[in-house]
Design an enzyme around this catalytic site. Structure first.
Site, PDB file in Angstrom:
ATOM      1  N   PHE A 123       0.883  -1.172   0.000  1.00 46.09           N
ATOM      2  CA  PHE A 123       0.000   0.000   0.000  1.00 46.09           C
ATOM      3  C   PHE A 123       0.916   1.216   0.000  1.00 46.09           C
ATOM      4  O   PHE A 123       1.652   1.446   0.950  1.00 46.09           O
ATOM      5  CB  PHE A 123      -0.858  -0.070   1.263  1.00 46.09           C
ATOM      6  CG  PHE A 123      -1.764   1.107   1.514  1.00 46.09           C
ATOM      7  CD1 PHE A 123      -2.931   1.288   0.774  1.00 46.09           C
ATOM      8  CD2 PHE A 123      -1.483   2.017   2.529  1.00 46.09           C
ATOM      9  CE1 PHE A 123      -3.792   2.353   1.044  1.00 46.09           C
ATOM     10  CE2 PHE A 123      -2.341   3.085   2.803  1.00 46.09           C
ATOM     11  CZ  PHE A 123      -3.499   3.252   2.056  1.00 46.09           C
ATOM     12  N   ASP A 240      -9.158   2.333   7.028  1.00 42.29           N
ATOM     13  CA  ASP A 240     -10.195   1.907   7.976  1.00 42.29           C
ATOM     14  C   ASP A 240     -10.098   0.402   8.222  1.00 42.29           C
ATOM     15  O   ASP A 240     -10.159  -0.064   9.360  1.00 42.29           O
ATOM     16  CB  ASP A 240     -11.594   2.224   7.431  1.00 42.29           C
ATOM     17  CG  ASP A 240     -11.938   3.707   7.545  1.00 42.29           C
ATOM     18  OD1 ASP A 240     -11.218   4.429   8.273  1.00 42.29           O
ATOM     19  OD2 ASP A 240     -12.918   4.135   6.901  1.00 42.29           O
ATOM     20  N   ARG A 243      -6.666  -0.550   9.932  1.00 40.65           N
ATOM     21  CA  ARG A 243      -6.537  -0.186  11.355  1.00 40.65           C
ATOM     22  C   ARG A 243      -7.068  -1.267  12.275  1.00 40.65           C
ATOM     23  O   ARG A 243      -6.557  -1.461  13.383  1.00 40.65           O
ATOM     24  CB  ARG A 243      -7.268   1.139  11.612  1.00 40.65           C
ATOM     25  CG  ARG A 243      -6.456   2.315  11.148  1.00 40.65           C
ATOM     26  CD  ARG A 243      -7.233   3.604  11.077  1.00 40.65           C
ATOM     27  NE  ARG A 243      -6.385   4.616  10.449  1.00 40.65           N
ATOM     28  CZ  ARG A 243      -6.827   5.758   9.934  1.00 40.65           C
ATOM     29  NH1 ARG A 243      -8.116   6.045   9.955  1.00 40.65           N
ATOM     30  NH2 ARG A 243      -5.975   6.611   9.401  1.00 40.65           N
ATOM     31  N   GLN A 336       9.828  -4.118  32.607  1.00 36.90           N
ATOM     32  CA  GLN A 336      10.085  -3.771  34.005  1.00 36.90           C
ATOM     33  C   GLN A 336       9.991  -5.016  34.903  1.00 36.90           C
ATOM     34  O   GLN A 336      10.826  -5.225  35.773  1.00 36.90           O
ATOM     35  CB  GLN A 336       9.063  -2.709  34.458  1.00 36.90           C
ATOM     36  CG  GLN A 336       9.388  -2.081  35.801  1.00 36.90           C
ATOM     37  CD  GLN A 336      10.661  -1.250  35.726  1.00 36.90           C
ATOM     38  OE1 GLN A 336      11.123  -0.896  34.648  1.00 36.90           O
ATOM     39  NE2 GLN A 336      11.242  -0.943  36.874  1.00 36.90           N
ATOM     40  N   GLU A 363      -0.367   3.591   9.811  1.00 33.78           N
ATOM     41  CA  GLU A 363      -1.797   3.588   9.449  1.00 33.78           C
ATOM     42  C   GLU A 363      -2.534   4.657  10.265  1.00 33.78           C
ATOM     43  O   GLU A 363      -3.661   4.464  10.696  1.00 33.78           O
ATOM     44  CB  GLU A 363      -2.385   2.188   9.595  1.00 33.78           C
ATOM     45  CG  GLU A 363      -1.593   1.211   8.723  1.00 33.78           C
ATOM     46  CD  GLU A 363      -2.299  -0.076   8.370  1.00 33.78           C
ATOM     47  OE1 GLU A 363      -3.517  -0.172   8.582  1.00 33.78           O
ATOM     48  OE2 GLU A 363      -1.615  -0.975   7.850  1.00 33.78           O
ATOM     49  N   SER A 366      -1.477   7.913  16.647  1.00 30.26           N
ATOM     50  CA  SER A 366      -2.524   8.023  17.664  1.00 30.26           C
ATOM     51  C   SER A 366      -3.193   9.389  17.593  1.00 30.26           C
ATOM     52  O   SER A 366      -4.409   9.515  17.792  1.00 30.26           O
ATOM     53  CB  SER A 366      -1.929   7.799  19.056  1.00 30.26           C
ATOM     54  OG  SER A 366      -1.599   6.436  19.204  1.00 30.26           O
ATOM     55  N   GLU A 367      -2.376  10.396  17.276  1.00 30.23           N
ATOM     56  CA  GLU A 367      -2.957  11.740  17.138  1.00 30.23           C
ATOM     57  C   GLU A 367      -3.949  11.750  15.982  1.00 30.23           C
ATOM     58  O   GLU A 367      -5.048  12.306  16.093  1.00 30.23           O
ATOM     59  CB  GLU A 367      -1.848  12.779  16.915  1.00 30.23           C
ATOM     60  CG  GLU A 367      -0.915  12.988  18.111  1.00 30.23           C
ATOM     61  CD  GLU A 367       0.043  11.812  18.341  1.00 30.23           C
ATOM     62  OE1 GLU A 367       0.358  11.080  17.377  1.00 30.23           O
ATOM     63  OE2 GLU A 367       0.465  11.604  19.498  1.00 30.23           O
TER      64      GLU A 367
HETATM   65  C1  LIG Z   1       7.497   0.753   9.706  1.00 26.07           C
HETATM   66  C2  LIG Z   1       6.597   1.625   8.943  1.00 26.07           C
HETATM   67  C3  LIG Z   1       5.785   1.061   7.975  1.00 26.07           C
HETATM   68  C4  LIG Z   1       4.945   1.853   7.237  1.00 26.07           C
HETATM   69  N1  LIG Z   1       4.217   1.297   6.239  1.00 26.07           N
HETATM   70  C5  LIG Z   1       3.538   2.102   5.393  1.00 26.07           C
HETATM   71  C6  LIG Z   1       2.923   1.573   4.233  1.00 26.07           C
HETATM   72  O1  LIG Z   1       2.972   0.392   3.958  1.00 26.07           O
HETATM   73  N2  LIG Z   1       2.289   2.415   3.393  1.00 26.07           N
HETATM   74  C7  LIG Z   1       2.226   3.752   3.646  1.00 26.07           C
HETATM   75  O2  LIG Z   1       1.650   4.458   2.847  1.00 26.07           O
HETATM   76  N3  LIG Z   1       2.794   4.293   4.739  1.00 26.07           N
HETATM   77  C8  LIG Z   1       3.458   3.492   5.616  1.00 26.07           C
HETATM   78  N4  LIG Z   1       4.064   4.039   6.717  1.00 26.07           N
HETATM   79  C9  LIG Z   1       3.953   5.460   6.959  1.00 26.07           C
HETATM   80  C10 LIG Z   1       3.128   5.798   8.196  1.00 26.07           C
HETATM   81  O3  LIG Z   1       1.777   5.561   7.957  1.00 26.07           O
HETATM   82  C11 LIG Z   1       3.459   7.222   8.565  1.00 26.07           C
HETATM   83  O4  LIG Z   1       4.742   7.220   9.132  1.00 26.07           O
HETATM   84  C12 LIG Z   1       2.464   7.865   9.478  1.00 26.07           C
HETATM   85  O5  LIG Z   1       1.277   8.073   8.805  1.00 26.07           O
HETATM   86  C13 LIG Z   1       2.996   9.146  10.100  1.00 26.07           C
HETATM   87  O6  LIG Z   1       3.544   9.959   9.147  1.00 26.07           O
HETATM   88  P1  LIG Z   1       4.983  10.642   9.384  1.00 26.07           P
HETATM   89  O7  LIG Z   1       5.899   9.558   9.755  1.00 26.07           O
HETATM   90  O8  LIG Z   1       5.294  11.421   8.185  1.00 26.07           O
HETATM   91  O9  LIG Z   1       4.758  11.585  10.619  1.00 26.07           O
HETATM   92  P2  LIG Z   1       4.197  13.048  10.646  1.00 26.07           P
HETATM   93  O10 LIG Z   1       2.937  13.120   9.909  1.00 26.07           O
HETATM   94  O11 LIG Z   1       5.277  13.987  10.274  1.00 26.07           O
HETATM   95  O12 LIG Z   1       3.897  13.201  12.177  1.00 26.07           O
HETATM   96  C14 LIG Z   1       4.880  13.497  13.158  1.00 26.07           C
HETATM   97  C15 LIG Z   1       4.168  13.709  14.468  1.00 26.07           C
HETATM   98  O13 LIG Z   1       3.265  14.826  14.374  1.00 26.07           O
HETATM   99  C16 LIG Z   1       1.973  14.438  14.714  1.00 26.07           C
HETATM  100  N5  LIG Z   1       1.027  15.209  13.907  1.00 26.07           N
HETATM  101  C17 LIG Z   1       1.036  15.380  12.559  1.00 26.07           C
HETATM  102  N6  LIG Z   1      -0.005  16.111  12.193  1.00 26.07           N
HETATM  103  C18 LIG Z   1      -0.693  16.423  13.308  1.00 26.07           C
HETATM  104  C19 LIG Z   1      -1.871  17.145  13.580  1.00 26.07           C
HETATM  105  N7  LIG Z   1      -2.570  17.709  12.595  1.00 26.07           N
HETATM  106  N8  LIG Z   1      -2.299  17.255  14.851  1.00 26.07           N
HETATM  107  C20 LIG Z   1      -1.598  16.686  15.849  1.00 26.07           C
HETATM  108  N9  LIG Z   1      -0.481  15.972  15.660  1.00 26.07           N
HETATM  109  C21 LIG Z   1      -0.040  15.862  14.391  1.00 26.07           C
HETATM  110  C22 LIG Z   1       1.919  12.967  14.424  1.00 26.07           C
HETATM  111  O14 LIG Z   1       0.872  12.351  15.141  1.00 26.07           O
HETATM  112  C23 LIG Z   1       3.285  12.551  14.870  1.00 26.07           C
HETATM  113  O15 LIG Z   1       3.293  12.411  16.263  1.00 26.07           O
HETATM  114  C24 LIG Z   1       4.888   3.246   7.494  1.00 26.07           C
HETATM  115  C25 LIG Z   1       5.682   3.798   8.478  1.00 26.07           C
HETATM  116  C26 LIG Z   1       6.535   3.013   9.188  1.00 26.07           C
HETATM  117  C27 LIG Z   1       7.421   3.648  10.208  1.00 26.07           C
END
Ligand SMILES: Cc1cc2nc3c(=O)[nH]c(=O)nc-3n(C[C@H](O)[C@H](O)[C@H](O)COP(=O)(O)OP(=O)(O)OC[C@H]3O[C@@H](n4cnc5c(N)ncnc54)[C@H](O)[C@@H]3O)c2cc1C
Ligand SMILES: Cc1cc2nc3c(=O)[nH]c(=O)nc-3n(C[C@H](O)[C@H](O)[C@H](O)COP(=O)(O)OP(=O)(O)OC[C@H]3O[C@@H](n4cnc5c(N)ncnc54)[C@H](O)[C@@H]3O)c2cc1C
Lengths: 379, 255, 282
Positions: A123, A240, A243, A336, A363, A366-367
């Site tokens: 995906f 959806d 998750r 722990q 996916e 938590s935010e």
């Molecule tokens: C091991 C791994 C596997 C993955 N596999 C896939 C996959 O198969 N396909 C795919 O498409 N993606 C994949 N992902 C991507 C993953 O879904 C994203 O990392 C995730 O959606 C968060 O995006 P980001 O890492 O860019 O963090 P960011 O979006 O930059 O977020 C950084 C922090 O800011 C917070 N934040 C961002 N916006 C807001 C807001 N509006 N309000 C409050 N807090 C906010 C976030 O919650 C987080 O704590 C994968 C990621 C990992 C690490």
């Protein structure tokens, strides 16, 4: 109210447990250490129809429910969270999207090898600049005669290096905003699509994660999934479903943490008695078991809603949010409880704690789940 | 076309046996399973069918919850089931179980070529049902079997005795009780489990059987064994250690 | 109806107790003839029992004798209690104990009818003198034919299948001392296992015999732990053992919490004393 799994589901869970004891437990620590994808495990899962549980039999699946798939993900994650996740994304997102949005031809062509486990699904949504903020994506997909051409860089693609079928998202019409994205099925080996950097991760190390780079990647229009402009809706529908799988993965991790904690605390003697006799330890275990039960019910409930054809997006987010945070919180406690032993390589809880963290991130963080849940309540 | 019957017992999984208050067993959260050795019996029946052709009937005698057991059994390659269930069959003496099986085989499942049993059940481990059924049916019984081959209409089997391996030959029909080393049972796939409930099952209950005399053997108590093994200590001198050796003899470990 | 019949001296202890309680005499069976398949003995045994009507027929719990016991009980339509670990006769009948649920529980059964057939696990051997003897002869024709008999090998089995495992821990001071355990293993037809430090750190023994969380799980009849502290990671691997004997000089070592029998003391003193004590056994 009926809180029971069917007899078949209970048997299927038992069979998955046995499968794990035989094929997964013995290698789980090693594939984590070596960051190796356990191809041999997935070949066997394919042969046992585990890779397409909710896919109808006419497309090579087992023709069972989404809940059955969720139970399988939970049980597999209990032994190896990375493998549980691989199964979840393969079935819960990729196969479900093909089923829900694919044309008859697309289903006939792509589902059987996926359901038999001969190919893995991926995906491909996240980009370096577009994580939580999906709309910030840069990937462009332009029409050229009977083809489309994809250009862009995707990141964090699970199964990126080893998938057979990729569902790729990008802008076909950026000016159309939320209606401007489209989804495409890109088979492996399509010229112009290549694997970029492989990521070294803290946890779920037996799952391969990489960049995917698209340079004038040309695909026929038959590979459009759904309609042009449906991309965002398709991505959200995929998430959806996915998750609930991540919730199940978290439940599996939590169950493993509880199993380890009970076992260890009853056997570890300090001050002449098992450490479980100390209320401080016993209460950690009580809290762990309580959150596990809650997480499991939320997860099964979301899957049940899905099977009943009822809306489940908010419940899927709730299940994922709660289960992921519970998994993280309690795997820390599980370490722990085992003290220094728990902190060392070779202790299962050490791996569980590293694996748990990702459930709060991918996916939808938590935010992001809280945004979905509150958004649906405050609309 | 062989007709092979595999007898499987649906039993409490012993890993769930916990000690309640005192010596009571806490049965509150037990799970059930196909008796371990019986899974090998069923697997062997299915393998023989797969290589020589024929039909496998899996038979179980039990209480109401054996219905789920039957599904589990049917998911492991049997073609059809024979489910003999009755609430009064919950805790049968092995002698009565054997009478019931023999009656069912004679009246409903004949003709047959082979009847497989596990060498002993995971719960009672009485090792009686196989030989007793064979006696009732007037056929030979090969116990403790760890390998089987077919030659000129005969079964050739390797029996594992205490100190030797005995290779025997027997005509069909024959009853065989198997040891776990005979094979590795399959883990059913998802479809196997889902399709199990569509296989034909012959349902029998106590009214299909004559009244068996209440067995003269009664269970008067079941006591949990302590998990912490209540370590008994001996002195590290000749006297202490010979007492230890005596205890090991009593446990049947030394003789 | 009279007489308590035993199939060999291995079960004489229980036989004598029952005979005494019932005021009956003990009779020992003698098995004549070339050893055929066990079913060859059944017809004459049944004839003999039907004619002489003993109150009880007692066998050791062995594969062949269990067959015979079941066949006999079936023919007589009488109670058969198999795998008894304890038997006591009283005024009306007898009460026996047997392991169930893989050893997690003990079943206490009563039989108030005679005759009764019993098989005993680890019965008490008593040398008998002047006891009455009855001969059992095999019939010449049986449906089952024995083609071959081979004596079982006992060495080099995988440790998971061993009936006796002698396991060593860091209580051993030198690699050379493993010779002491080899003697013991040979004497008991057992295999040698160890804790993780012995295999992974000291490389005294192969990893394949490391027992525990990161090693193999064993379930022998006898597990003898020598100089092993009994940390949880090790003892998870031996839960299935029927009898656990621990030798450790530290009385607080956790291994005693999971052992059946314990000796607090130096293993270097223990081994020769134990070898000596084994001399009177088979
Ligand atoms: C091991 C791994 C596997 C993955 N596999 C896939 C996959 O198969 N396909 C795919 O498409 N993606 C994949 N992902 C991507 C993953 O879904 C994203 O990392 C995730 O959606 C968060 O995006 P980001 O890492 O860019 O963090 P960011 O979006 O930059 O977020 C950084 C922090 O800011 C917070 N934040 C961002 N916006 C807001 C807001 N509006 N309000 C409050 N807090 C906010 C976030 O919650 C987080 O704590 C994968 C990621 C990992 C690490
Ligand atoms: C994640 C993890 C996994 C592990 N997995 C395993 C595993 O699979 N298997 C395993 O065995 N261990 C494992 N361990 C290691 C385990 O925690 C213990 O460290 C190990 O079992 C201890 O081995 P030991 O009993 O030989 O040594 P020690 O703990 O050093 O014990 C030696 C004992 O010998 C006694 N002793 C000393 N001299 C004498 C004497 N002369 N006579 C009698 N007694 C004497 C001492 O009192 C002491 O109790 C694991 C550890 C971790 C952290």
């Amino acid at each position: 109210m009926d809180f029971k799994l069917t007899e078949e589901q209970e048997l299927i869970r038992k069979n998955m447990r046995e499968f794990c004891e035989k094929y997964v437990d013995p290698i789980a620590a090693e594939i984590d250490e070596q960051a190796r994808f356990p191809k041999e495990v997935f070949e066997k899962l394919g042969a046992g129809d585990w890779m397409g549980i909710p896919v109808p039999t006419k497309y090579g699946g087992a023709g069972s429910s989404y809940l059955t798939h969720i139970v399988a993900v939970e049980e597999l994650s209990r032994s190896c969270a990375a493998s549980g996740f691989t199964l979840s994304i393969h079935v819960g997102i990729v196969e479900m999207l093909l089923l829900l949005y694919g044309t008859e031809d697309q289903k006939q062509k792509y589902l059987p090898p996926l359901a038999r486990g001969e190919e893995l699904g991926a995906f491909v949504l996240t980009e370096p600049g577009a994580g939580t903020d999906v709309m910030a994506a840069q990937t462009e997909i332009t029409r050229d005669g009977d083809d489309y051409v994809i250009n862009g860089t995707k990141t964090f693609t699970s199964n990126g290096p080893n998938a057979g079928v990729y569902i790729v998202f990008g802008w076909t019409d950026k000016s159309a905003g939320r209606k401007g994205m489209s989804a495409f099925i890109v088979p492996k080996g399509t010229p112009g699509m290549r694997v970029g950097e492989h990521f070294q991760k803290m946890g779920i190390r037996a799952s391969q994660t990489s960049e995917m780079i698209f340079e004038n990647c040309r695909i026929p229009k038959d590979n459009l999934l759904g309609k042009e402009g449906d991309g965002l809706a398709i991505a959200m529908t995929g998430l959806d479903h996915g998750r609930i799988g991540i919730a199940a993965q978290s439940v599996g991790i939590l169950q493993a943490a509880l199993d380890e904690s009970i076992k260890y605390s009853k056997q570890r003697i300090q001050f002449g008695a098992p450490i479980s006799r100390n209320q401080a330890i016993a209460w950690m275990i009580a809290d762990m078991a309580t959150d596990l039960a809650a997480a499991r019910f939320l997860t099964y409930h979301a899957a049940w809603l899905k099977d009943e054809g009822k809306p489940f997006s908010r419940e899927a987010s709730m299940a994922k949010l709660f289960a992921a945070e519970a998994a993280m919180k309690h795997t820390i406690k599980a370490v722990q409880i085992q003290g220094g032993y728990g902190y060392c390589k070779g202790a299962k809880v050490e791996r569980l704690m590293r694996d748990a963290k990702i459930t709060e991130i991918y996916e939808g963080t938590s935010e992001a789940q809280r945004m979905v849940i509150s958004g649906s309540l405050l609309r | 076309m062989l007709h092979i019957i595999a007898c499987c017992k649906w039993v409490i999984d012993e890993v769930y046996i916990k000690r309640g208050r005192g010596e009571e067993i806490d049965f509150s959260s037990v799970d059930w399973k196909i008796s371990d050795y019986d899974r090998h019996a069923l697997e062997e029946a299915v393998r023989i069918k797969d290589s020589l052709g024929g039909k496998v009937t899996v038979l179980t005698v039990g209480a109401e919850n054996a219905v789920k057991g039957m599904k589990d059994m049917l998911s492991r390659g049997a073609d059809e089931g024979c489910l003999i269930k009755d609430e009064s069959f919950a805790r049968l003496d092995p002698a009565v179980t054997a009478d019931i099986i023999a009656h069912a085989v004679k009246s409903r499942l004949s003709p047959y070529d082979l009847i497989f049993f596990g060498d002993g059940s995971s719960d009672l481990y009485a090792r009686q049902v196989g030989p007793r059924v064979a006696a009732k049916l007037g056929i030979s019984c090969l116990t403790g079997v760890r390998k089987i081959a077919f030659k000129d209409g005969y079964v050739e089997a390797e029996r594992s005795l205490e100190r030797e391996i005995e290779i025997v030959q027997a005509p069909l029909p024959v009853a065989i009780t198997v040891l776990p080393e005979i094979n590795t049972p399959r883990i059913p796939g998802v479809k196997d489990t889902l399709l199990a409930s569509r296989k034909p099952v012959l349902n029998l209950s106590s009214c299909d059987f004559p009244d068996y005399t209440v067995p003269a053997v009664r269970t008067v108590a079941i006591k949990a064994v302590r998990l912490d093994r209540g370590c008994v200590f001996f002195e590290n001198n000749a006297g202490g250690i010979s007492s230890l050796v005596e205890e090991l003899k009593k446990k049947g470990i030394l003789s | 109806m009279s007489g308590i019949w035993i199939s060999s001296e291995e079960v004489a202890g229980v036989g004598m107790d029952i005979a005494r309680m019932r005021g009956e005499s003990l009779v020992r069976l003698v098995w004549r003839g070339e050893k055929a398949h066990i079913s060859a003995y059944l017809p004459s045994l049944i004839d003999l029992v039907e004619k002489e009507k003993p109150s009880a027929v007692i066998f050791p719990s062995q594969v062949d004798l269990n067959d015979l016991a079941a066949g006999l009980a079936s023919a007589l339509n009488c109670p058969f209690i198999s795998g008894c670990i304890k038997v006591a006769a009283d005024e009306t009948g007898l009460e026996a104990q047997r392991h169930i649920y893989g050893g997690a529980a003990v079943q206490v059964v009563r039989s108030d009818a005679w005759p009764v057939v019993l098989t005993l696990v680890g019965g008490e051997r008593v040398e008998l003198e002047g006891v009455e003897i009855k001969e059992v002869f095999p019939v010449s024709q049986t449906a089952v034919k024995v083609l071959e008999r081979k004596v079982k090998e006992s060495a080099n089995r995988p440790i998971t299948e061993a009936k006796v495992v002698i396991s060593i821990g860091r209580g051993f001071k030198r690699r050379e001392d493993i010779v002491l355990v080899k003697d013991l293993a040979a004497r008991l037809s057992g295999e040698i296992g160890c804790t993780r430090p012995i295999a992974s750190e000291l490389h005294w023994l192969p990893e394949s015999v490391c027992i525990g969380l990161s090693g193999v799980q064993v379930s022998p009849d006898l597990y003898l732990a020598l100089g092993i502290s009994g940390q949880v990671q090790h003892v998870v691997g031996i839960r299935g053992a029927r009898v656990i004997v621990a030798v450790n000089q530290d009385e607080k070592a956790p291994i005693f919490g999971v052992a059946d029998f314990g000796i607090v003391g130096d293993l270097y003193n223990f081994i020769p004393l134990f070898l000596e004590a084994l001399k009177g056994t088979r």
